[in-house]
Design a protein around this motif. Structure first.
Motif, PDB file in Angstrom:
ATOM      1  N   SER A   7      37.259  29.535  48.329  1.00 52.24           N
ATOM      2  CA  SER A   7      36.272  30.621  48.396  1.00 52.24           C
ATOM      3  C   SER A   7      36.337  31.375  49.716  1.00 52.24           C
ATOM      4  O   SER A   7      35.765  32.465  49.834  1.00 52.24           O
ATOM      5  CB  SER A   7      34.857  30.061  48.186  1.00 52.24           C
ATOM      6  OG  SER A   7      34.529  29.136  49.201  1.00 52.24           O
ATOM      7  N   THR A   8      37.025  30.837  50.718  1.00 52.89           N
ATOM      8  CA  THR A   8      37.171  31.552  51.993  1.00 52.89           C
ATOM      9  C   THR A   8      38.239  32.645  51.911  1.00 52.89           C
ATOM     10  O   THR A   8      38.372  33.437  52.837  1.00 52.89           O
ATOM     11  CB  THR A   8      37.554  30.569  53.120  1.00 52.89           C
ATOM     12  OG1 THR A   8      38.830  29.971  52.810  1.00 52.89           O
ATOM     13  CG2 THR A   8      36.509  29.472  53.267  1.00 52.89           C
ATOM     14  N   LEU A   9      38.985  32.672  50.804  1.00 55.07           N
ATOM     15  CA  LEU A   9      40.052  33.655  50.645  1.00 55.07           C
ATOM     16  C   LEU A   9      39.544  34.899  49.913  1.00 55.07           C
ATOM     17  O   LEU A   9      38.630  34.812  49.096  1.00 55.07           O
ATOM     18  CB  LEU A   9      41.207  33.054  49.837  1.00 55.07           C
ATOM     19  CG  LEU A   9      41.931  31.855  50.451  1.00 55.07           C
ATOM     20  CD1 LEU A   9      42.913  31.270  49.440  1.00 55.07           C
ATOM     21  CD2 LEU A   9      42.655  32.250  51.725  1.00 55.07           C
ATOM     22  N   PRO A  10      40.152  36.053  50.168  1.00 53.07           N
ATOM     23  CA  PRO A  10      39.759  37.285  49.466  1.00 53.07           C
ATOM     24  C   PRO A  10      40.373  37.369  48.081  1.00 53.07           C
ATOM     25  O   PRO A  10      41.151  38.275  47.759  1.00 53.07           O
ATOM     26  CB  PRO A  10      40.299  38.389  50.386  1.00 53.07           C
ATOM     27  CG  PRO A  10      41.508  37.770  51.025  1.00 53.07           C
ATOM     28  CD  PRO A  10      41.164  36.326  51.223  1.00 53.07           C
ATOM     29  N   ALA A  13      36.955  37.380  41.929  1.00 53.52           N
ATOM     30  CA  ALA A  13      35.944  36.426  41.472  1.00 53.52           C
ATOM     31  C   ALA A  13      36.426  35.647  40.254  1.00 53.52           C
ATOM     32  O   ALA A  13      36.169  34.445  40.126  1.00 53.52           O
ATOM     33  CB  ALA A  13      34.641  37.156  41.145  1.00 53.52           C
ATOM     34  N   ALA A  14      37.149  36.329  39.355  1.00 55.11           N
ATOM     35  CA  ALA A  14      37.630  35.650  38.150  1.00 55.11           C
ATOM     36  C   ALA A  14      38.590  34.520  38.502  1.00 55.11           C
ATOM     37  O   ALA A  14      38.555  33.443  37.903  1.00 55.11           O
ATOM     38  CB  ALA A  14      38.320  36.651  37.224  1.00 55.11           C
ATOM     39  N   LEU A  15      39.457  34.751  39.490  1.00 58.94           N
ATOM     40  CA  LEU A  15      40.387  33.698  39.909  1.00 58.94           C
ATOM     41  C   LEU A  15      39.647  32.548  40.567  1.00 58.94           C
ATOM     42  O   LEU A  15      39.941  31.370  40.317  1.00 58.94           O
ATOM     43  CB  LEU A  15      41.428  34.275  40.882  1.00 58.94           C
ATOM     44  CG  LEU A  15      42.512  35.170  40.276  1.00 58.94           C
ATOM     45  CD1 LEU A  15      43.397  35.754  41.379  1.00 58.94           C
ATOM     46  CD2 LEU A  15      43.371  34.388  39.291  1.00 58.94           C
ATOM     47  N   LEU A  16      38.671  32.852  41.411  1.00 55.54           N
ATOM     48  CA  LEU A  16      37.898  31.804  42.087  1.00 55.54           C
ATOM     49  C   LEU A  16      37.118  30.964  41.080  1.00 55.54           C
ATOM     50  O   LEU A  16      37.071  29.729  41.189  1.00 55.54           O
ATOM     51  CB  LEU A  16      36.944  32.426  43.108  1.00 55.54           C
ATOM     52  CG  LEU A  16      37.596  32.981  44.381  1.00 55.54           C
ATOM     53  CD1 LEU A  16      36.557  33.729  45.210  1.00 55.54           C
ATOM     54  CD2 LEU A  16      38.212  31.855  45.208  1.00 55.54           C
ATOM     55  N   ASN A  17      36.517  31.620  40.096  1.00 57.44           N
ATOM     56  CA  ASN A  17      35.757  30.883  39.078  1.00 57.44           C
ATOM     57  C   ASN A  17      36.671  29.970  38.269  1.00 57.44           C
ATOM     58  O   ASN A  17      36.311  28.831  37.939  1.00 57.44           O
ATOM     59  CB  ASN A  17      35.033  31.857  38.152  1.00 57.44           C
ATOM     60  CG  ASN A  17      33.906  32.593  38.855  1.00 57.44           C
ATOM     61  OD1 ASN A  17      33.364  32.102  39.853  1.00 57.44           O
ATOM     62  ND2 ASN A  17      33.552  33.768  38.362  1.00 57.44           N
ATOM     63  N   ASN A  18      37.860  30.469  37.954  1.00 60.46           N
ATOM     64  CA  ASN A  18      38.805  29.652  37.199  1.00 60.46           C
ATOM     65  C   ASN A  18      39.276  28.458  38.019  1.00 60.46           C
ATOM     66  O   ASN A  18      39.443  27.350  37.492  1.00 60.46           O
ATOM     67  CB  ASN A  18      40.007  30.495  36.758  1.00 60.46           C
ATOM     68  CG  ASN A  18      40.937  29.728  35.831  1.00 60.46           C
ATOM     69  OD1 ASN A  18      40.494  29.056  34.903  1.00 60.46           O
ATOM     70  ND2 ASN A  18      42.226  29.808  36.090  1.00 60.46           N
ATOM     71  N   PHE A  24      40.015  22.876  41.293  1.00 56.27           N
ATOM     72  CA  PHE A  24      40.668  23.206  42.559  1.00 56.27           C
ATOM     73  C   PHE A  24      39.581  23.667  43.529  1.00 56.27           C
ATOM     74  O   PHE A  24      39.115  24.802  43.449  1.00 56.27           O
ATOM     75  CB  PHE A  24      41.683  24.340  42.371  1.00 56.27           C
ATOM     76  CG  PHE A  24      42.908  23.969  41.595  1.00 56.27           C
ATOM     77  CD1 PHE A  24      42.971  22.811  40.845  1.00 56.27           C
ATOM     78  CD2 PHE A  24      44.020  24.792  41.604  1.00 56.27           C
ATOM     79  CE1 PHE A  24      44.104  22.475  40.114  1.00 56.27           C
ATOM     80  CE2 PHE A  24      45.168  24.475  40.883  1.00 56.27           C
ATOM     81  CZ  PHE A  24      45.201  23.305  40.138  1.00 56.27           C
ATOM     82  N   HIS A  25      39.193  22.813  44.424  1.00 55.45           N
ATOM     83  CA  HIS A  25      38.115  23.162  45.354  1.00 55.45           C
ATOM     84  C   HIS A  25      38.650  23.466  46.760  1.00 55.45           C
ATOM     85  O   HIS A  25      38.452  24.553  47.272  1.00 55.45           O
ATOM     86  CB  HIS A  25      37.083  22.037  45.403  1.00 55.45           C
ATOM     87  CG  HIS A  25      36.490  21.710  44.065  1.00 55.45           C
ATOM     88  ND1 HIS A  25      35.745  22.627  43.347  1.00 55.45           N
ATOM     89  CD2 HIS A  25      36.554  20.600  43.299  1.00 55.45           C
ATOM     90  CE1 HIS A  25      35.370  22.074  42.193  1.00 55.45           C
ATOM     91  NE2 HIS A  25      35.850  20.845  42.148  1.00 55.45           N
ATOM     92  N   ASN A  26      39.340  22.511  47.340  1.00 55.72           N
ATOM     93  CA  ASN A  26      39.883  22.698  48.687  1.00 55.72           C
ATOM     94  C   ASN A  26      41.391  22.886  48.632  1.00 55.72           C
ATOM     95  O   ASN A  26      42.078  22.335  47.769  1.00 55.72           O
ATOM     96  CB  ASN A  26      39.535  21.501  49.575  1.00 55.72           C
ATOM     97  CG  ASN A  26      38.039  21.399  49.806  1.00 55.72           C
ATOM     98  OD1 ASN A  26      37.342  22.409  49.888  1.00 55.72           O
ATOM     99  ND2 ASN A  26      37.531  20.175  49.902  1.00 55.72           N
ATOM    100  N   MET A  27      41.909  23.653  49.577  1.00 52.15           N
ATOM    101  CA  MET A  27      43.329  23.978  49.602  1.00 52.15           C
ATOM    102  C   MET A  27      44.160  22.827  50.157  1.00 52.15           C
ATOM    103  O   MET A  27      43.697  22.071  51.003  1.00 52.15           O
ATOM    104  CB  MET A  27      43.555  25.239  50.447  1.00 52.15           C
ATOM    105  CG  MET A  27      43.025  26.511  49.822  1.00 52.15           C
ATOM    106  SD  MET A  27      43.418  27.977  50.808  1.00 52.15           S
ATOM    107  CE  MET A  27      42.002  28.023  51.914  1.00 52.15           C
ATOM    108  N   ALA A  96      45.954  31.833  35.368  1.00 52.10           N
ATOM    109  CA  ALA A  96      45.657  33.186  34.880  1.00 52.10           C
ATOM    110  C   ALA A  96      44.724  33.197  33.678  1.00 52.10           C
ATOM    111  O   ALA A  96      44.562  34.236  33.036  1.00 52.10           O
ATOM    112  CB  ALA A  96      46.965  33.891  34.522  1.00 52.10           C
ATOM    113  N   ARG A  97      44.094  32.062  33.374  1.00 48.77           N
ATOM    114  CA  ARG A  97      43.248  31.990  32.163  1.00 48.77           C
ATOM    115  C   ARG A  97      42.147  33.037  32.146  1.00 48.77           C
ATOM    116  O   ARG A  97      41.709  33.470  31.079  1.00 48.77           O
ATOM    117  CB  ARG A  97      42.617  30.604  32.062  1.00 48.77           C
ATOM    118  CG  ARG A  97      43.570  29.498  31.700  1.00 48.77           C
ATOM    119  CD  ARG A  97      42.852  28.212  31.367  1.00 48.77           C
ATOM    120  NE  ARG A  97      41.810  27.874  32.322  1.00 48.77           N
ATOM    121  CZ  ARG A  97      41.102  26.749  32.298  1.00 48.77           C
ATOM    122  NH1 ARG A  97      41.339  25.861  31.359  1.00 48.77           N
ATOM    123  NH2 ARG A  97      40.171  26.505  33.202  1.00 48.77           N
ATOM    124  N   SER A  98      41.665  33.436  33.304  1.00 45.54           N
ATOM    125  CA  SER A  98      40.544  34.379  33.357  1.00 45.54           C
ATOM    126  C   SER A  98      40.986  35.833  33.307  1.00 45.54           C
ATOM    127  O   SER A  98      40.149  36.739  33.311  1.00 45.54           O
ATOM    128  CB  SER A  98      39.741  34.137  34.647  1.00 45.54           C
ATOM    129  OG  SER A  98      40.572  34.334  35.784  1.00 45.54           O
TER     130      SER A  98
END
Length: 461
Positions: A7-10, A13-18, A24-27, A96-98
């Protein structure tokens, strides 16, 4: 794994939600170091081992900049083997599901050309493929890369080792100069440095230190006699001691691979062989069965095992030591992934001290050979595969999806969802893993039932 959230990356929103939905929480380390530069549009040279999270690293970069409304090939990912290309394609589709109406197309040698031609005629956003087949489509006018914005070379060192230098240069010559190039390689030999200098512009260099160490992989070395009988007998004992449910035995030649696999089969092991002399059908069957738990031991050469879609194995056995430290690292990196404990067992003869010396220097470790276990001390029997594989003569071309296969097998309630394992659907056939004791029941249900209103021929591999 880092403590830095995606979530710290730009990212959209659809990619972050997926990513959240996928867990996948932390890098990982490579994602934390490389993704910010990739999202800024910079070229990247990333040196990282298999299992470091590199596919999601470049995958998120490609998907973030993709214009799904512009139906042209915008990204190309080149891989050394068909298996790795299939693995990368599957991961990109998950990420890419979202994104609605995105088309990701896989172009590999060993697969029928006809369906690929038809798919190319309908267009695609992202192409994943092997250099030979991708170049063939370009030269025949079927694939146009004039709108390409991103080029990814995955496992670039292995592509060069496999002789794809000319194909890579020819493909790159057909891409726009103004593109982003992302090069991923487990090692950084002179050939990769030269390739990078030609293809990349002011690249950001990212190096992830060795992911596998004594904390995650326990390495054991055993000195054996010079004859093959002694070496095979030692391998048998060590497999009984360390094998787990899935193991890879690395050999140096195709002949040796067959000989070792035959010996282990006669000794009662659930074993398959994988090398370059197999035709594509037999190779596919071997890879599918090992990946889904229908065999416990895979005996393989180094090149044949590249791109093997198995998250992790319990143990790796070096029947012969690798020729160099990079290959040794690739081999043992198959085990001990994702924080799991792994075991790497290496056999060597008294005339291979120079290889031991090289490993000691490169790994900064002192290698002490261990005594072989006594046959009297080992009570274990060879592990038996928990699953069996059924092949169906129908796939994507017949509109078959994994859910259709699950429905056909569970509709009568004779089988439950938990009785099924991995399902893989290809263009003209599909594979499903079933608990071994239920394989005949599953086969009967498929033979007596229908999928998509049609009877689909099936068999147990």
């Amino acid at each position: 794994m880092s403590n830095t959230s995606f979530s710290t990356l730009p990212l959209q929103a659809a990619l972050l939600n997926n990513l959240q939905d996928l867990g996948f929480h932390n890098m990982t380390a490579i994602q934390q170091q490389a993704l910010p530069a990739i999202l800024e549009g910079k070229d990247i040279i990333a040196q990282a081992k298999t299992g470091s999270g590199k596919t999601a690293t470049f995958g998120l970069g490609l998907l973030q900049k993709l214009d799904v409304k512009y139906f042209r090939v915008q990204s190309l990912v080149l891989c050394p083997t068909r298996e790795l290309a299939d693995q990368v394609s599957a991961e990109l589709r998950r990420l890419a599901r979202s994104i609605h109406n995105i088309k990701i197309l896989t172009l590999c040698g060993g697969a029928p050309v006809g369906p690929q031609i038809g798919s190319l005629e309908h267009g695609a956003h992202i192409i994943v493929g092997t250099p030979g087949r991708v170049l063939d489509h370009i030269e025949r006018g079927r694939l146009d890369l004039s709108d390409l914005t991103s080029l990814v070379l995955d496992e670039a060192d292995r592509m060069l080792e496999m002789g794809f230098q000319k194909e890579l240069d020819a493909i790159v010559s057909k891409t726009p100069y103004q593109r982003q190039t992302l090069l991923f390689s487990a090692t950084y030999p002179d050939a990769i440095a030269a390739l990078s200098a030609r293809l990349l512009r002011e690249p950001v260099r990212v190096t992830i230190e060795e992911q596998h160490n004594q904390d995650t992989i326990a390495q054991h070395f055993f000195q054996v006699g010079g004859d093959e009988a002694s070496r095979m007998a030692a391998l048998r004992l060590l497999l009984l001691k360390y094998q787990g449910q899935s193991s890879i035995v690395f050999c140096t030649t195709k002949r040796e691979t067959d000989d070792v696999a035959d010996f282990l089969y006669k000794a009662g092991f659930s074993v398959l062989a994988l090398h370059g002399d197999l035709d594509q059908k037999d190779r596919d069957h071997t890879l599918v069965q090992f990946a889904n738990g229908s065999a416990c031991v895979l005996v393989a050469t180094d090149v044949a095992a590249r791109g093997l879609d198995v998250s992790s194995v319990d143990a790796v056995f070096n029947y012969q030591l690798a020729h160099d430290s990079d290959t040794h690292t690739h081999r043992i990196g198959r085990t001990g992934r994702a924080g799991q404990q792994g075991v790497a067992v290496s056999l060597y003869g008294k005339y291979e001290d120079y290889k031991i010396g090289t490993l000691e220097a490169d790994f900064d470790m002192k290698i002490q050979p261990q005594p072989l276990p006594s046959p009297d001390d080992i009570q274990a029997q060879p592990s038996h595969a928990k699953m069996a594989t059924l092949q169906l003569d129908g796939g994507k071309k017949h509109k078959i999806r994994p859910g259709d296969i699950v429905g056909a097998l569970t509709a009568s309630k004779q089988l439950q969802g938990d009785d099924l394992g991995r399902i893989q659907v290809y263009d003209i056939w599909s594979f499903v893993a079933v608990k071994r004791e239920l394989a005949k029941t599953a086969l009967r249900l498929l033979q007596e039932g229908k999928i998509k209103g049609k009877t689909v021929r099936s068999r147990i591999l």
